[in-house]
Design a protein around this motif. Structure first.
Motif, PDB file in Angstrom:
ATOM      1  N   ALA A 173       0.912  -1.112   0.238  1.00 48.69           N
ATOM      2  CA  ALA A 173      -0.042  -0.139  -0.159  1.00 48.69           C
ATOM      3  C   ALA A 173       0.911   1.324   0.123  1.00 48.69           C
ATOM      4  N   ALA A 174       0.341   2.508  -0.456  1.00 50.91           N
ATOM      5  CA  ALA A 174       0.993   3.493  -0.417  1.00 50.91           C
ATOM      6  C   ALA A 174       0.393   4.779   0.470  1.00 50.91           C
ATOM      7  N   ALA A 175       1.189   5.243   1.248  1.00 55.82           N
ATOM      8  CA  ALA A 175       0.444   6.115   2.263  1.00 55.82           C
ATOM      9  C   ALA A 175       0.714   7.611   1.836  1.00 55.82           C
ATOM     10  N   GLY A 176       0.047   8.535   2.509  1.00 54.99           N
ATOM     11  CA  GLY A 176       0.342   9.923   2.583  1.00 54.99           C
ATOM     12  C   GLY A 176      -0.239  10.477   0.959  1.00 54.99           C
ATOM     13  N   MET A 177      -1.085   9.650   0.476  1.00 55.08           N
ATOM     14  CA  MET A 177      -1.812   9.853  -0.837  1.00 55.08           C
ATOM     15  C   MET A 177      -3.172  10.755  -0.779  1.00 55.08           C
ATOM     16  N   PHE A 178      -3.052  11.997  -0.081  1.00 51.42           N
ATOM     17  CA  PHE A 178      -4.199  12.858  -0.108  1.00 51.42           C
ATOM     18  C   PHE A 178      -4.476  13.516  -1.249  1.00 51.42           C
ATOM     19  N   ALA A 179      -5.670  14.349  -1.162  1.00 46.35           N
ATOM     20  CA  ALA A 179      -6.122  14.901  -2.460  1.00 46.35           C
ATOM     21  C   ALA A 179      -4.946  15.628  -3.328  1.00 46.35           C
ATOM     22  N   GLY A 180      -4.954  15.067  -4.515  1.00 40.92           N
ATOM     23  CA  GLY A 180      -3.809  15.913  -5.613  1.00 40.92           C
ATOM     24  C   GLY A 180      -2.543  15.184  -5.506  1.00 40.92           C
ATOM     25  N   TRP A 181      -2.354  14.082  -4.632  1.00 41.86           N
ATOM     26  CA  TRP A 181      -1.056  13.567  -4.578  1.00 41.86           C
ATOM     27  C   TRP A 181      -1.174  12.205  -5.819  1.00 41.86           C
ATOM     28  N   LYS A 182      -0.147  12.053  -6.400  1.00 45.26           N
ATOM     29  CA  LYS A 182      -0.054  10.859  -7.239  1.00 45.26           C
ATOM     30  C   LYS A 182       1.280  10.198  -6.824  1.00 45.26           C
ATOM     31  N   ILE A 183       1.375   9.026  -7.262  1.00 43.89           N
ATOM     32  CA  ILE A 183       2.703   8.250  -7.108  1.00 43.89           C
ATOM     33  C   ILE A 183       2.855   7.586  -8.423  1.00 43.89           C
ATOM     34  N   ARG A 184       4.125   7.110  -8.537  1.00 47.74           N
ATOM     35  CA  ARG A 184       4.652   6.318  -9.899  1.00 47.74           C
ATOM     36  C   ARG A 184       5.103   5.018  -9.420  1.00 47.74           C
ATOM     37  N   GLY A 185       5.058   4.043 -10.299  1.00 42.15           N
ATOM     38  CA  GLY A 185       5.700   2.778  -9.981  1.00 42.15           C
ATOM     39  C   GLY A 185       4.732   1.660 -10.039  1.00 42.15           C
ATOM     40  N   LEU A 186       5.276   0.694 -11.061  1.00 42.78           N
ATOM     41  CA  LEU A 186       4.310  -0.629 -11.131  1.00 42.78           C
ATOM     42  C   LEU A 186       4.118  -1.445  -9.817  1.00 42.78           C
TER      43      LEU A 186
END
Ligand code: ADE
Length: 340
Positions: A173-186
């Motif tokens: 899981a990825a944390a800190g993903m509040f509105a507007g945040w995006k993450i990369r990585g398969l």
């Protein structure tokens, strides 16, 4: 030669060999069988011996150079947050030995959604509505806490002893993903990954809503909407070229909902864009009752008592060490009624 002063060495020895409180000692558990393979380690059916209480124990080997420690710590943190939501798998305790991290999880005796789909092929619409609604509550809880699951699939969706859903495995899981945040990585599993993840763009909680669409389709048809591939570019191409086959037995409401989840453009995908709870597919769901876990479940599994299960000896090392220690890991949920 390593010179340890006499009193220091005695202190170290007692820490290694001393008896820990029962829930934090691997010797308090009897092991019965393997339940599955989670991200980072295997999950075993076990019982907490003093109370003959069934639990699932996830065993994560500590890797050299502490390279998987951030993932283990993240999973431990998420498993604490999970106890605020009835449709996420809670952990009763976490502790460690020199070589392994142990997660004592609540046991969900109804098996996985994967097994249910494999056996039944297509589930009744009422069951799909119920299970999906509970997953919606769990996903909205995770997302409102800035967490995206990233590996939603039928193997990670359990049915608990009362017949309710429990989403498990927060290992990637990825944390800190509040509105507007995006993450990369398969991340995640072929067949369930969103197009924006496969095309290596930045993504957000929309990736979980895509996976939910795939899971719903699978519950309704017994098959996946797109061909899974280990090659993300190939899987992406298949998605772009395939026109999803929606069988005529699907209800009108499901026929309307599924393309809104399996929407290639994540900005237009339902869940990210609009509140999925308001969709007609969920007409008749009383969301506040559902959140209290008082809605009747499609079935209630039969659970074998712990003393009827055969014991196996997996032979874990109980020894602890200051050298390989994960900081702030050991914990017992104060709601766990483990005392004799
Ligand atoms: N498989 C993985 N985790 C499990 C759990 N907590 N209960 C039952 N089966 C599982």
């Amino acid at each position: 030669m390593c010179l340890i002063p006499q009193d220091e060495s005695a202190k170290k020895k007692s820490r290694v060999e001393g008896r820990r409180p029962p829930p934090l000692d691997i010797r308090s558990y009897k092991f019965h069988r393997k339940l599955g393979e989670g991200s980072g380690g295997k999950v075993m059916l076990a019982s907490f011996a003093p109370k003959k209480q069934l639990v699932a124990i996830k065993i994560v080997p500590k890797k050299p150079n502490r390279c998987n420690y951030p993932w283990i710590s993240m999973e431990a943190w998420l498993s604490k947050i999970a106890r605020e939501c009835p449709f996420l798998c809670h952990s009763h305790a976490t502790f460690q030995s020199k070589a392994q991290a142990f997660f004592v999880l609540e046991y969900a005796g109804g098996g996985t959604l994967y097994r249910m789909i494999s056996r039944k092929k297509n589930l009744p619409t009422k069951s799909i509505q119920f299970y999906t609604a509970e997953m919606v509550v769990a996903l909205q809880f995770l997302h409102s806490n800035g967490i995206i699951h990233r590996d939603l699939k039928p193997d990670n969706i359990l049915v608990d002893n009362d017949g309710h859903i429990k989403i498990c495995d927060f290992g990637i899981a990825a944390a800190g993903m509040f509105a507007g945040w995006k993450i990369r990585g398969l991340a995640g599993t072929p067949g369930y990954r969103a197009p924006e993840m496969l095309s290596l763009e930045a993504y957000d909680a929309g990736a979980d809503w895509w996976s939910l669409g795939v899971i719903m389709y699978e519950m309704a048809t017994g098959r996946k909407p797109f061909v899974p591939s280990l090659d993300p570019a190939k899987e992406f191409l298949d998605m772009k070229l395939t026109k999803v086959d929606y069988p005529s037995h699907m209800s009108q409401e499901m026929l309307d909902l599924l393309p809104k989840l399996l929407e290639m453009d994540n900005n237009n995908r339902l869940g990210v864009n609009g509140n999925i709870r308001e969709h007609q597919f969920f007409a008749g769901i009383n969301w506040s009752e559902l959140e209290k876990r008082t809605t009747q479940t499609p079935f209630k599994p039969k659970i074998q008592p712990a003393d009827k299960l055969k014991e196996i000896k997996p032979g874990f090392c109980a020894e602890t060490s200051e050298e390989n220690k994960l900081e702030d890991f050991t914990y017992v949920d104060y709601n766990w009624n483990w005392q004799e």
